[in-house]
Design a protein around this motif. Structure first.
Motif, PDB file in Angstrom:
ATOM      1  N   LEU A 170      20.126  58.514  -0.776  1.00  0.00           N
ATOM      2  CA  LEU A 170      21.204  59.382  -0.279  1.00  0.00           C
ATOM      3  C   LEU A 170      22.089  59.918  -1.405  1.00  0.00           C
ATOM      4  O   LEU A 170      23.029  60.677  -1.148  1.00  0.00           O
ATOM      5  N   SER A 171      21.841  59.460  -2.638  1.00  0.00           N
ATOM      6  CA  SER A 171      22.406  60.094  -3.849  1.00  0.00           C
ATOM      7  C   SER A 171      23.877  59.900  -4.137  1.00  0.00           C
ATOM      8  O   SER A 171      24.407  60.515  -5.065  1.00  0.00           O
ATOM      9  N   ALA A 172      24.583  59.119  -3.344  1.00  0.00           N
ATOM     10  CA  ALA A 172      25.991  58.883  -3.674  1.00  0.00           C
ATOM     11  C   ALA A 172      26.058  57.983  -4.910  1.00  0.00           C
ATOM     12  O   ALA A 172      25.110  57.260  -5.211  1.00  0.00           O
ATOM     13  N   PRO A 173      27.177  58.021  -5.639  1.00  0.00           N
ATOM     14  CA  PRO A 173      27.209  57.248  -6.887  1.00  0.00           C
ATOM     15  C   PRO A 173      27.335  55.737  -6.701  1.00  0.00           C
ATOM     16  O   PRO A 173      26.849  54.974  -7.536  1.00  0.00           O
ATOM     17  N   VAL A 174      28.002  55.294  -5.646  1.00  0.00           N
ATOM     18  CA  VAL A 174      28.280  53.858  -5.464  1.00  0.00           C
ATOM     19  C   VAL A 174      28.321  53.533  -3.971  1.00  0.00           C
ATOM     20  O   VAL A 174      28.768  54.361  -3.178  1.00  0.00           O
ATOM     21  N   GLY A 175      27.918  52.326  -3.623  1.00  0.00           N
ATOM     22  CA  GLY A 175      28.288  51.801  -2.312  1.00  0.00           C
ATOM     23  C   GLY A 175      27.175  51.570  -1.319  1.00  0.00           C
ATOM     24  O   GLY A 175      26.121  52.212  -1.348  1.00  0.00           O
ATOM     25  N   SER A 176      27.434  50.594  -0.454  1.00  0.00           N
ATOM     26  CA  SER A 176      26.568  50.281   0.684  1.00  0.00           C
ATOM     27  C   SER A 176      27.456  49.984   1.880  1.00  0.00           C
ATOM     28  O   SER A 176      28.633  49.649   1.711  1.00  0.00           O
ATOM     29  N   LEU A 177      26.892  50.079   3.065  1.00  0.00           N
ATOM     30  CA  LEU A 177      27.622  49.764   4.294  1.00  0.00           C
ATOM     31  C   LEU A 177      26.965  48.576   4.960  1.00  0.00           C
ATOM     32  O   LEU A 177      25.743  48.577   5.141  1.00  0.00           O
ATOM     33  N   VAL A 178      27.789  47.579   5.310  1.00  0.00           N
ATOM     34  CA  VAL A 178      27.340  46.457   6.139  1.00  0.00           C
ATOM     35  C   VAL A 178      27.743  46.812   7.569  1.00  0.00           C
ATOM     36  O   VAL A 178      28.872  47.256   7.793  1.00  0.00           O
ATOM     37  N   CYS A 179      26.845  46.631   8.518  1.00  0.00           N
ATOM     38  CA  CYS A 179      27.131  47.053   9.896  1.00  0.00           C
ATOM     39  C   CYS A 179      26.761  45.936  10.873  1.00  0.00           C
ATOM     40  O   CYS A 179      25.775  45.212  10.654  1.00  0.00           O
ATOM     41  N   GLY A 180      27.544  45.815  11.934  1.00  0.00           N
ATOM     42  CA  GLY A 180      27.258  44.789  12.938  1.00  0.00           C
ATOM     43  C   GLY A 180      28.306  44.805  14.028  1.00  0.00           C
ATOM     44  O   GLY A 180      29.015  45.812  14.203  1.00  0.00           O
ATOM     45  N   SER A 181      28.440  43.690  14.747  1.00  0.00           N
ATOM     46  CA  SER A 181      29.451  43.624  15.811  1.00  0.00           C
ATOM     47  C   SER A 181      30.841  43.587  15.172  1.00  0.00           C
ATOM     48  O   SER A 181      30.992  43.254  13.988  1.00  0.00           O
ATOM     49  N   ALA A 182      31.875  43.901  15.972  1.00  0.00           N
ATOM     50  CA  ALA A 182      33.244  43.896  15.447  1.00  0.00           C
ATOM     51  C   ALA A 182      33.598  42.502  14.906  1.00  0.00           C
ATOM     52  O   ALA A 182      34.210  42.383  13.841  1.00  0.00           O
ATOM     53  N   ASP A 183      33.204  41.465  15.620  1.00  0.00           N
ATOM     54  CA  ASP A 183      33.516  40.094  15.174  1.00  0.00           C
ATOM     55  C   ASP A 183      32.819  39.775  13.854  1.00  0.00           C
ATOM     56  O   ASP A 183      33.397  39.172  12.955  1.00  0.00           O
TER      57      ASP A 183
END
Ligand SMILES: Cc1ncc(COP(=O)(O)O)c(C=O)c1O
Length: 346
Positions: A204-217
Motif C-alpha cells: 500500500l506504499s505508505a512510509p510507516v505503520g500497521s493497523l491491529v483490528c479486532g473487537s472493541a474490548d
C-alpha cells in the motif's frame, strides 16, 4: 542509472498524495486519544476489515507482537506455521518479551497448515503441557510464494479454533493483496478471525505503520500492550495521514503489481538456467531457482546490481523478487532483458 528495486514491497516510497496529506494532517496527542487523523484512520481501518475497532502501530512486527501479547499470557502457547514471518523473522519477540511458547506446524507450499496438523498440535488438559491459546495464520504468505489463503480455509481454521476454545489471529501484512488476487472483499478473509493486523507500508506504499483490528474490548487491551512496548506515538497523524491515502487509493492498484509479477514469472520460464513454478505466482511475490552450476544466486544478484536491478538472494540457488508501486511493466521487461543477457553469457 535507473534502479529497479525488486527486493521487497517495503522499499516503496510515499505517493505525492501521501506527502501532501502528511503536510496538511490535523494533529493532536494520540496517547490522549486526541489525534484526529489517527482516529479517522483507525475508524476507517476497522470498518474496512469488518471489525469493531483498530489501533495504529509502528510496524507489522509490532502488530504481531501486540496481538500475541494481548491474546496470551506467560507459558501459554501459539500454534503457527514453521515458515511464518512471526516464527522466522521477528527476533523471537513473543517468547523474549511475553514468555509465550511458539508451537510450529508445517506450512504447505500454499501457505496453509493442514487442519489435521493444527488439531494434533492443540494441547490437551495435562499438567505437563503449556496451554494452547492462539492459532496464527499469514495471508498472503511471504515465504510460501505470496500465496493467498482463501475465505473457506480461514473459516475452517476458525471453526476448529472455536470448537477447541482457541482464538485465531491473522498476520495480514499483505491481506489486501490476497483480497485483490482472489477478487473478494477483504472482509471475507477477516470475518472469522478474532484479530488481525495489516501493513500500510508494503504493497500500500505508505512510509510507516500497521493497523491491529479486532473487537472493541480486544483493541482496548491491545492499546495497553502497545503502551508497554513504547508504541504510544503522540502526533501519529503524520503517519496516519499517509495511511488514509493508502487505504483510499492504493488497494485496487495492487492488481497491477500482480500482473507485473506474472509477466516477470512468464519471462523467467523462458530463460535458460532459471526455473520457476508458474502456478504458484498469485500475487506480488515470486521465488525462482537457478538450474545452472555456472553461477550462484549471490553471483547473479551481484551482476544484476551492477546493472541496476535488485533482487534478494534467499538461498544458494534461490532468489526472490517482489513487484510494487513504482515498478512498471517496462521495468519488468528491462529486468527480463538483463536476466536473459546474464544467463546467456555466463
Ligand atoms: C507476512 C509479514 N508479516 C510481518 C512482517 C513485518 O513487517 P515490518 O517489517 O513492518 O515489521 C512482514 C515483513 O515483511 C511480513 O512479510
Amino acid at each position: 542509472m535507473r534502479i529497479i528495486d525488486l527486493r521487497s514491497d517495503t522499499v516503496t516510497l510515499p505517493t505525492p498524495a501521501m506527502r501532501e496529506a502528511i503536510y496538511r494532517a490535523e494533529l493532536g496527542d494520540d496517547v490522549f486519544g486526541e489525534d484526529p487523523t489517527t482516529n479517522r484512520l483507525e475508524k476507517m481501518a476497522a470498518q474496512r476489515v469488518g471489525k469493531e475497532a483498530a489501533l495504529l502501530v509502528a510496524s507489522g512486527t509490532m502488530g504481531n507482537l501486540v496481538c500475541s501479547l494481548t491474546h496470551c499470557g506467560r507459558g501459554e502457547e501459539v500454534i503457527l506455521g514453521d515458515q511464518s514471518h512471526t516464527f522466522l523473522y521477528e527476533a523471537g519477540g513473543m517468547s523474549a518479551l511475553g514468555g509465550i511458547h511458539p508451537h510450529t506446524v508445517a506450512n504447505q507450499p500454499d501457505g496453509t497448515m493442514q487442519l489435521a496438523d493444527i488439531e494434533a498440535a492443540i494441547r490437551g488438559s495435562n499438567v505437563h503441557f503449556p496451554r494452547t491459546r492462539l492459532i496464527c495464520l499469514e495471508n498472503t504468505h511471504n515465504r510460501c510464494h505470496g500465496s493467498a489463503l482463501t475465505p473457506e480455509y480461514t473459516d475452517a481454521v476458525a471453526a476448529l479454533a472455536r470448537e477447541r476454545g482457541l482464538r485465531v489471529y491473522l498476520d495480514g501484512a499483505r491481506v489486501f493483496n490476497a483480497a485483490v488476487a482472489l477478487n473478494v472483499d477483504v472482509r471475507e478473509l477477516t470475518r472469522s478471525v478474532n484479530s488481525l493486523s495489516f501493513c500500510l507500508s508494503k504493497g500500500l506504499s505508505a512510509p510507516v505503520g500497521s493497523l491491529v483490528c479486532g473487537s472493541a474490548d480486544f483493541i482496548a487491551e491491545a492499546r495497553r500492550t502497545r503502551k508497554v512496548l513504547g508504541g504510544g506515538m503522540r502526533q501519529s497523524g503524520v503517519i496516519a495521514a499517509a495511511g488514509i491515502v493508502a487505504l483510499e487509493q492504493m488497494v485496487e492498484r495492487t492488481a497491477e503489481d500482480h500482473r507485473n509479477a506474472r509477466r516477470l514469472a512468464e519471462g523467467i520460464v523462458r530463460i535458460r538456467g532459471l526455473s520457476i513454478d508458474l502456478p504458484k505466482v498469485q500475487t506480488n511475490i515470486l521465488y525462482f531457482q537457478m538450474t545452472t552450476e555456472r553461477l550462484t544466486a549471490s553471483q547473479l544478484v551481484a551482476e544484476l546490481n551492477k546493472r541496476g536491478v535488485k533482487v534478494l538472494c534467499v538461498g544458494a540457488n534461490r532468489l526472490r523478487a517482489v513487484t510494487h508501486y513504482g515498478i512498471s511493466r517496462e521495468d519488468i521487461d528491462l529486468t527480463l532483458a538483463v536476466l536473459g543477457e546474464l544467463m546467456n553469457t555466463s
